[in-house]
Design an enzyme around this catalytic site. Structure first.
Site, PDB file in Angstrom:
ATOM      1  N   CYS A   1     -76.971 113.733 -51.914  1.00 11.35           N
ATOM      2  CA  CYS A   1     -77.220 112.524 -52.707  1.00 11.35           C
ATOM      3  C   CYS A   1     -76.649 111.296 -51.993  1.00 11.35           C
ATOM      4  O   CYS A   1     -77.159 110.900 -50.954  1.00 11.35           O
ATOM      5  CB  CYS A   1     -76.662 112.692 -54.118  1.00 11.35           C
ATOM      6  SG  CYS A   1     -77.386 111.525 -55.305  1.00 11.35           S
TER       7      CYS A   1
ATOM      8  N   HIS B   1     -78.356 118.045 -56.283  1.00  9.41           N
ATOM      9  CA  HIS B   1     -77.042 118.511 -56.707  1.00  9.41           C
ATOM     10  C   HIS B   1     -77.164 119.989 -57.076  1.00  9.41           C
ATOM     11  O   HIS B   1     -78.123 120.403 -57.723  1.00  9.41           O
ATOM     12  CB  HIS B   1     -76.552 117.716 -57.918  1.00  9.41           C
ATOM     13  CG  HIS B   1     -76.277 116.282 -57.624  1.00  9.41           C
ATOM     14  ND1 HIS B   1     -75.198 115.890 -56.865  1.00  9.41           N
ATOM     15  CD2 HIS B   1     -76.939 115.146 -57.976  1.00  9.41           C
ATOM     16  CE1 HIS B   1     -75.198 114.563 -56.777  1.00  9.41           C
ATOM     17  NE2 HIS B   1     -76.242 114.100 -57.428  1.00  9.41           N
TER      18      HIS B   1
END
Length: 488
Positions: A332, A431
């Site tokens: 991310c 994630h």
């Protein structure tokens, strides 16, 4: 329609054990056939999860939902504050970004937030047999009592009973409990039905005189003493899990920086807990040790955390690491840092600006107002195509030639991330990249670990939730606050 039986768990301090106790109670009641739901009116955390209804909540509430046998839902955490600076935060209401406010402006916004809290509360109490409410921090913070929606302000508005939990491992447990109680108003004190002491180790007989004194002093029962459960693994709300050190059979050395605004650091739990991985967090001012793999985790303020990385000497260390054949993974915000450029034209994470990235992947990232929130499944673009599952939470959109070699593909056919042409650098928006057992094995093989043990993070989490529930059942007398029929 009958309203749910409710119980609120408040703590004398942050990290006293509120989240853990709610999770343990949720698992215990769910095992006994009770339709139970978790609820945290207001959470401040940078660890979050995507819900079944397409929103975002604190990761602790997602864990509590799992304990209760439920899919995460935005009603479980209607107000989530994600700090972006020391005095400001992104405000998430019912799973969606509502505003970016300073602490002072949020104080004025609290009545609006409270409406969202009570809307969720009404829905939950109509749908479940029991709602377990978790407070935030301490109810005795004098400067935060005005317009409080997280602790006694909510308890008074919803008219719910409260138990206070304190962590004896920190020391000063009796002062914490008595002092907290004394700082509450008379009506708030009347809501406190008992105490729980958490994380005790030693001879319980030596504690008994203190428990007797506490009950006599306050007129309230000690509902029980929970032992220190060594090695308990539960997703952290914000605090970093302990890093592993000096593992005798370590096959790989992994390090990760602890930026000021690190987010979703639970992405690295599978590495931290693996018996053959020597994993180390590296904080400010600490030397960057030699490693086989460097992981750049997520960030709530990517430009600011990239500047911190540079100030701490990580940029030359990463480039030297790559020259010597090491591997780098970014997740991310960490993935965005690997590109050539980071642009925030709308000032979504600070002042509007554009900065150079680390220049390790040929891509540029622009922050856009609409946040991407998706649960995802797919497969790695590595030998064997191991399955992955996780979620996306990001405001950045990345473009560039590096994305032509994706790190993985989702089941809907969309590509994600990048894998450098030399195979040394891998980045992804997903994630939970390391969580699935086969994906973890494949990624460790890519990083150079060779054959390693299979580690199933989900199975470990389930086993520890059951272990926690067993401890709650064995050590707490909850008859003063819950129906006897639920307690076995």
């Amino acid at each position: 329609m009958p309203q749910a039986i409710t119980l609120m768990v408040q703590g004398t301090t942050s990290d006293a054990g509120k989240s853990t106790l709610v999770a343990g109670l949720a698992r215990l009641l769910a095992r006994r056939g009770v339709r139970v739901a978790p609820f945290k009116p207001q959470n401040m955390a940078l660890n979050s999860a995507v819900t079944a209804d397409g929103g975002e909540i604190g990761r602790a509430q997602a864990l509590q939902a799992l304990a209760a046998g439920l899919e995460p839902h935005t009603d479980f955490n209607p107000v989530l504050l994600k700090p972006s600076t020391d005095i400001g935060a992104q405000v998430v209401i019912h799973g969606k970004v509502a505003a970016n406010l300073s602490a002072r402006d949020y104080h004025a916004y609290k009545p609006t937030a409270m409406k969202a809290v009570m809307q969720s509360w009404d829905r939950l109490t109509s749908a479940y047999d029991c709602v377990l409410v978790e407070g935030a921090g301490s109810p005795a913070e004098i400067n935060l009592r005005d317009r409080d929606i997280a602790n006694m302000g909510f308890a008074e508005a919803a008219d719910v009973p409260v138990i206070l939990v304190a962590d004896i491992d920190r020391g000063g447990v009796f002062a914490h409990l008595v002092g907290t109680l004394d700082l509450l108003s008379p009506s708030e004190q009347a809501r406190v039905k008992g105490f729980v002491i958490n994380r005790f180790r030693g001879d319980i007989g030596l504690l008994q005189s203190g428990l007797d004194w506490l009950e006599q002093r306050t007129g309230r029962p000690v509902l029980g003493v929970l032992p220190y459960l060594h090695g308990l693994f539960l997703d952290a709300e914000d605090a970093l899990g302990e890093a592993s050190v000096d593992k005798r059979e370590a096959r790989l050395r992994v390090v990760a920086p602890v930026y000021p605004r690190i987010s979703n650091h639970t992405d690295l739990d599978a590495l931290r807990l693996h018996p053959q991985i020597d994993f180390r967090w590296v904080g400010p001012g600490q030397a960057i040790p030699p490693a086989d793999l460097i992981v750049l985790p997520g960030s709530k303020s990517v430009q600011a955390d990239l500047a911190w990385l540079r100030a701490q000497g990580w940029e030359p260390a990463i480039k030297r690491h790559l020259r010597y054949g090491g591997k780098v993974a970014g997740i991310c915000g960490g993935f965005q840092m690997l590109g050539t450029c980071l642009a925030d034209p709308q000032g979504l994470e600070g002042a509007a600006s554009t900065v150079a990235g680390l220049g390790l992947l040929d891509m540029e990232t622009v922050l856009e107002a609409e946040k991407q929130l998706e649960n995802r499944r797919g497969a790695l673009c590595l030998p064997g195509g191991a399955a992955v599952a996780g979620y996306e939470i990001h405001m950045g959109v990345s473009r560039g030639a590096a994305l032509d070699r994706p790190a993985l593909r989702f089941d809907d056919g969309r590509a994600d991330g990048a894998l450098s042409t030399d195979g040394q650098i891998l980045g992804s928006y997903l994630h939970g990249l390391f969580d699935a057992p086969d994906a973890l094995t494949a990624l460790l093989a890519w990083a150079g670990a060779g054959e390693v043990e299979t580690v199933d993070l989900a199975a470990r989490r389930e086993a520890d939730l059951d272990r926690l529930a067993d401890s709650v059942a064995q050590n707490l007398d909850l008859s003063p606050v819950l129906p006897a029929a639920w307690l076995g």
